[in-house]
Design a protein around this motif. Sequence first.
Motif, mmCIF file in Angstrom:
data_model
loop_
_atom_site.group_PDB
_atom_site.id
_atom_site.type_symbol
_atom_site.label_atom_id
_atom_site.label_comp_id
_atom_site.label_asym_id
_atom_site.label_seq_id
_atom_site.Cartn_x
_atom_site.Cartn_y
_atom_site.Cartn_z
ATOM 1 N N GLY A 1 0.797 -1.218 0.000
ATOM 2 C CA GLY A 1 0.000 0.000 0.000
ATOM 3 C C GLY A 1 0.827 1.263 0.000
ATOM 4 N N ASP A 2 0.134 2.376 0.185
ATOM 5 C CA ASP A 2 0.772 3.691 0.112
ATOM 6 C C ASP A 2 0.108 4.650 1.091
ATOM 7 N N PHE B 1 -3.893 -7.500 -0.504
ATOM 8 C CA PHE B 1 -4.556 -6.431 0.233
ATOM 9 C C PHE B 1 -3.750 -5.154 0.010
ATOM 10 N N VAL B 2 -4.432 -4.088 -0.411
ATOM 11 C CA VAL B 2 -3.776 -2.809 -0.696
ATOM 12 C C VAL B 2 -4.321 -1.761 0.268
ATOM 13 N N ILE B 3 -3.472 -1.321 1.191
ATOM 14 C CA ILE B 3 -3.914 -0.363 2.196
ATOM 15 C C ILE B 3 -3.584 1.070 1.794
ATOM 16 N N ILE B 4 -4.561 1.936 1.948
ATOM 17 C CA ILE B 4 -4.336 3.372 1.834
ATOM 18 C C ILE B 4 -4.184 3.879 3.259
ATOM 19 N N ILE C 1 -8.833 -3.147 -1.759
ATOM 20 C CA ILE C 1 -8.361 -1.784 -1.522
ATOM 21 C C ILE C 1 -9.139 -1.209 -0.343
ATOM 22 N N PHE C 2 -8.428 -0.736 0.697
ATOM 23 C CA PHE C 2 -9.118 -0.262 1.888
ATOM 24 C C PHE C 2 -8.301 0.827 2.567
ATOM 25 N N THR C 3 -8.927 1.519 3.517
ATOM 26 C CA THR C 3 -8.261 2.602 4.240
ATOM 27 C C THR C 3 -8.091 2.236 5.717
ATOM 28 N N HIS C 4 -7.018 2.740 6.307
ATOM 29 C CA HIS C 4 -6.763 2.577 7.736
ATOM 30 C C HIS C 4 -7.985 2.935 8.577
ATOM 31 N N HIS D 1 2.398 0.189 13.995
ATOM 32 C CA HIS D 1 1.165 0.347 13.219
ATOM 33 C C HIS D 1 1.271 -0.459 11.928
ATOM 34 N N GLN D 2 2.428 -0.429 11.328
ATOM 35 C CA GLN D 2 2.628 -1.203 10.111
ATOM 36 C C GLN D 2 2.540 -2.700 10.406
ATOM 37 N N ALA D 3 2.993 -3.123 11.574
ATOM 38 C CA ALA D 3 2.849 -4.520 11.966
ATOM 39 C C ALA D 3 1.373 -4.908 12.023
ATOM 40 N N ALA D 4 0.537 -4.004 12.549
ATOM 41 C CA ALA D 4 -0.905 -4.262 12.587
ATOM 42 C C ALA D 4 -1.473 -4.339 11.169
ATOM 43 N N ASP D 5 -0.986 -3.471 10.274
ATOM 44 C CA ASP D 5 -1.425 -3.510 8.876
ATOM 45 C C ASP D 5 -1.173 -4.884 8.256
ATOM 46 N N ILE D 6 -0.001 -5.417 8.512
ATOM 47 C CA ILE D 6 0.416 -6.665 7.886
ATOM 48 C C ILE D 6 -0.249 -7.876 8.536
#
Length: 370
Positions: free
Chosen positions: A50-51, A80-83, A121-124, A174-179
């Motif tokens: 993501g970006d 999974f692509v996180i915004i 595609i999703f947002t935090h 936070h990135q760990a939670a994303d993954i």
Amino acid sequence: MDTTLQTTDSEALTSDASTDPIGTSAAQGRSAVLEELILQDPGQFRVLTGDRPTGRLHLGHYFGTLHNRMRLQNLGVETFVIIADYQVLTDRDIADNLTEYVEELVLDYLAIGVDPARSTIFTHSAVPALNQLMLPFLSLVSVSELNRNPTVKDEIAHSRQSAVSGLMFTYPVHQAADILFCKANLVPVGQDQLPHLEITRTVARRFNERYGNGTPVFPRPDALLSNAPLLLGMDGTKMSKSRGNAITLAADADETARLIKGAKTDSERFITYDPVTRPEVSSLLLLTALCQNRAPEQIAAEIGSAGAAALKRTVTEAVNEFLAPIRARRTELAQDRTHLRRVLREGNERANAVADATLAEVRTAMNSHY
């Protein structure tokens, strides 16, 4: 999803600290193995990528990361692509225009071929359970470990803020939670992101040891290093949205021609591909080569003594031809903002279902169902 292919932390992300402190060599070797495994059975992998929504994506993004995401998606890897909209709250200028930036990012994704049916595609901000994972994860990481993270140090050093916020400092967790919310076992990254991923692997290991009761809750994700080319901006420095030296995917043909016309070269007339001694000229040749799927040396030989003007004409033609279908698709998609919001809404719904299930599993493991 089968996660038995995971290696130990030491196997994947460590090596001789005196020569390779963040394990780049080991990660490169592991990536070669992973590429073979992906071709054999893409269904055993789940990718998180993501970006941050800080503006329109550019050619450096495309050839650096976006192209690789599309390759994995098209091979059949669940993606999974996180915004990461929560991770730009430290920048007031961006935070004040989040809706616009998020929609522009979705436009870029869809224009290059990200398929919402195959990539989520999703947002935090729309996935509460993902963000709730950050609290137990923070309990597994020390302040000194966060303070040593070289990527965080670099981001803080280049921050325009007068003080470091807690959000920026805890970004790796936070990135760990994303993954880990989606139990991704594969994360495409550049070498500079390896320290972040190492913290994710540490969090997964410590959670499993503390709460797993012999059954791992989280996989320890592997880094997939790409051979992404380094493209310089038109001013000869790092290509960056903030520096205004990049060709965005949304730029029209005239703007592209103007940017390339002003690109930095050198005084030598004969065009050669020599990234060490002629970085600006070589970056333009590489950009042309990537757009045309050719070797930069071949393009240099064709231009020869015609000089920088001919080089810039060649680059302009190659880039505009390459971007034409992406631009046409983007223009078409931009006419229907309702569709963009629908893509996000459906992606957020899928991400929430996954995150809720993971959080329920975490609560069970932690014996915190009340």
